[in-house]
Design an enzyme around this catalytic site. Structure first.
Site, PDB file in Angstrom:
ATOM      1  N   ASP A  35       0.793  -1.223   0.000  1.00  0.00           N
ATOM      2  CA  ASP A  35       0.000   0.000   0.000  1.00  0.00           C
ATOM      3  C   ASP A  35       0.834   1.286   0.000  1.00  0.00           C
ATOM      4  OD1 ASP A  35      -2.365   1.507   0.098  1.00  0.00           O
ATOM      5  OD2 ASP A  35      -2.286   1.631   2.261  1.00  0.00           O
ATOM      6  N   SER A  59       1.892   0.397  -7.773  1.00  0.00           N
ATOM      7  CA  SER A  59       0.446   0.335  -7.601  1.00  0.00           C
ATOM      8  C   SER A  59       0.050  -1.104  -7.307  1.00  0.00           C
ATOM      9  CB  SER A  59      -0.267   0.817  -8.874  1.00  0.00           C
ATOM     10  OG  SER A  59      -1.619   0.442  -8.852  1.00  0.00           O
ATOM     11  N   CYS A  93     -17.052  -6.014 -15.584  1.00  0.00           N
ATOM     12  CA  CYS A  93     -17.986  -4.955 -15.195  1.00  0.00           C
ATOM     13  C   CYS A  93     -19.062  -4.765 -16.260  1.00  0.00           C
ATOM     14  CB  CYS A  93     -17.244  -3.635 -14.979  1.00  0.00           C
ATOM     15  SG  CYS A  93     -16.395  -3.480 -13.400  1.00  0.00           S
ATOM     16  N   CYS A 142     -21.531   7.011  -6.206  1.00  0.00           N
ATOM     17  CA  CYS A 142     -20.509   7.756  -5.462  1.00  0.00           C
ATOM     18  C   CYS A 142     -21.097   9.073  -4.952  1.00  0.00           C
ATOM     19  CB  CYS A 142     -19.298   8.027  -6.347  1.00  0.00           C
ATOM     20  SG  CYS A 142     -18.011   8.987  -5.500  1.00  0.00           S
ATOM     21  N   GLN A 200      -9.479  11.777   5.690  1.00  0.00           N
ATOM     22  CA  GLN A 200      -8.123  11.710   6.227  1.00  0.00           C
ATOM     23  C   GLN A 200      -7.407  13.057   6.218  1.00  0.00           C
ATOM     24  OE1 GLN A 200      -5.923   8.129   4.711  1.00  0.00           O
ATOM     25  NE2 GLN A 200      -7.830   7.731   3.610  1.00  0.00           N
ATOM     26  N   CYS A 217     -18.779   2.601  -2.934  1.00  0.00           N
ATOM     27  CA  CYS A 217     -18.528   2.011  -4.254  1.00  0.00           C
ATOM     28  C   CYS A 217     -18.272   0.506  -4.170  1.00  0.00           C
ATOM     29  CB  CYS A 217     -17.382   2.721  -4.969  1.00  0.00           C
ATOM     30  SG  CYS A 217     -15.784   2.549  -4.173  1.00  0.00           S
ATOM     31  N   ARG A 238      -3.305   9.706  24.525  1.00  0.00           N
ATOM     32  CA  ARG A 238      -2.972   8.369  25.028  1.00  0.00           C
ATOM     33  C   ARG A 238      -4.146   7.410  24.856  1.00  0.00           C
ATOM     34  NH1 ARG A 238      -0.818   6.852  31.157  1.00  0.00           N
ATOM     35  NH2 ARG A 238      -0.748   4.590  30.847  1.00  0.00           N
TER      36      ARG A 238
END
Length: 377
Positions: free
Chosen positions: A134, A139, A188, A198, A220, A243, A281
């Site tokens: 990752d 990729s 697909c 989406c 993120q 998705c 913590r």
């Protein structure tokens, strides 16, 4: 050495150490991917989390001189949670995406790759290898596609015949010339469900993602969330599964093959209000073992604040007022003011009006003004 026979031995060993699927690919340049990455850069579709140059991400020989093949592995993870707690009035909960359930997959896959690498070294003393999961330059999807693990779906995920897209991927680049496997046919077809579903239109077209609009990326980030996405993230604290969950190829796909990936319901579907006062913590002890903690507690808390505004949770008002007045982080103060405005009772608006007089940060003041605008609607 008979590389075909050795490949079969490696496949057999991979099953012994808990690898669900393994494939072998050539280490040739990923020419098609290179063109796609260049277009991604030109269109500013990248997330900014990518590692390495376009050349390093598409030319395995730059990472391991003399590389001849790449071993791709996949481990399946669950799509359903056992005994999932309910989000209810007064006890609203957020959710971490499935890919963050259980122990951090980076650690689990590295363990499998290290064992596989040790096996290669034991049987092939001249072996050279480089493994990654990752966060490496290559990729994972492009490698897995070439290695026959699955095909790259319109949702930009590798879809395997056995496990759907609920798989983690990793790879080893090596100088051993393993015979390559055949890619899996794309199936697909005309289906466009993921693109249409989406929430933010991040899937520009089948197989192309604008990461800057992807909720998985947005959750993120550490700054103020752009206005247009605030109503879209709902109660998501980290990542997005839309998705994947709408994909017909994932129907009835739910595998519980690895104890490490079993989620703790109270961790991956936590109560929102306690998150607002959690210490560093406590955050590390509770969420540190899962991959969704890697950006620290600030994005999670910001998303929790937005989720409470989404729910219009009046039981959170006192805590949000405290954050707006006392938290040293402008993003948290401003987001708290915005969500207080969305909740929208008299106490909320009075608190914002009192706080805006004392606030010195211009960006926070803008958020307070946005919160007060809800009073006029």
């Amino acid at each position: 050495m008979n590389y075909h026979d050795f490949k079969e031995e490696v496949i057999a060993y991979s099953k012994e150490i808990g690898i669900d699927k393994i494939g072998f690919a050539s280490a040739d340049v990923f020419s098609e991917l290179k063109g796609r990455l260049i277009r991604q850069q030109e269109n500013s579709y990248q997330s900014g989390f990518e590692k390495g140059t376009v050349e390093e991400r598409t030319e395995p020989s730059r990472l391991l001189p003399g590389s001849q093949s790449i071993i791709s592995i996949a481990l399946a993870y669950p799509s359903k949670m056992k005994d999932a707690p309910k989000s209810k009035k007064g006890e609203r909960r957020g959710i971490f995406a499935r890919a963050s359930w259980g122990r951090d997959y980076h650690d689990v896959l590295r363990d499998r790759l290290n064992k596989l690498g040790a096996y290669l070294q034991e049987h092939f003393p001249e072996v050279e290898l480089k493994s990654m999961v990752d966060t490496g330059e290559l990729s994972d999807r492009a490698v897995a596609e070439r290695a026959g693990i699955g095909f790259s779906g319109k949702n930009c995920a590798i879809i395997t015949p056995e496990f759907g897209s609920y798989v983690y991927l990793g790879e080893i680049v090596t100088n051993i010339p393993f015979p390559p496997d055949e890619p899996v046919d794309d199936s697909c077809g005309d289906c466009n469900i993921c693109v249409d579903a989406c929430p933010t239109g991040a899937l520009v077209q089948g197989g192309q993602l604008n990461a800057q609009r992807c909720i998985a990326f947005l959750t993120q980030t550490k700054d103020f969330l752009p206005d247009e996405f605030r109503t879209k993230i709902g109660n998501r604290l980290y990542g997005c599964d839309t998705c994947q969950t709408v994909c017909p190829k994932n129907r009835k796909k739910d595998f519980h093959l690895h104890e490490e990936f079993e989620p703790d319901p109270e961790v991956v579907k936590p109560k929102l209000i306690p998150l607002l006062s959690i210490s560093n913590r406590q955050f590390k002890e509770t969420f540190g073992p899962i991959s969704g903690s890697w950006r620290g507690k600030k994005p999670i808390q910001r998303n929790a604040i937005l989720a409470l505004g989404h729910y219009k949770d009046e039981t959170a008002v006192d805590e949000l007022i405290r954050l707006m007045n006392e938290d040293p982080r402008p993003v948290i103060r401003g987001t708290a003011a915005y969500s207080l405005g969305k909740i929208g009772n008299e106490d909320c608006y009075k608190a914002i009006k009192d706080a805006i007089i004392k606030e010195e940060d211009s960006k926070v003041i803008v958020e307070m003004e946005k919160g007060l605008e809800f009073e006029l609607q």
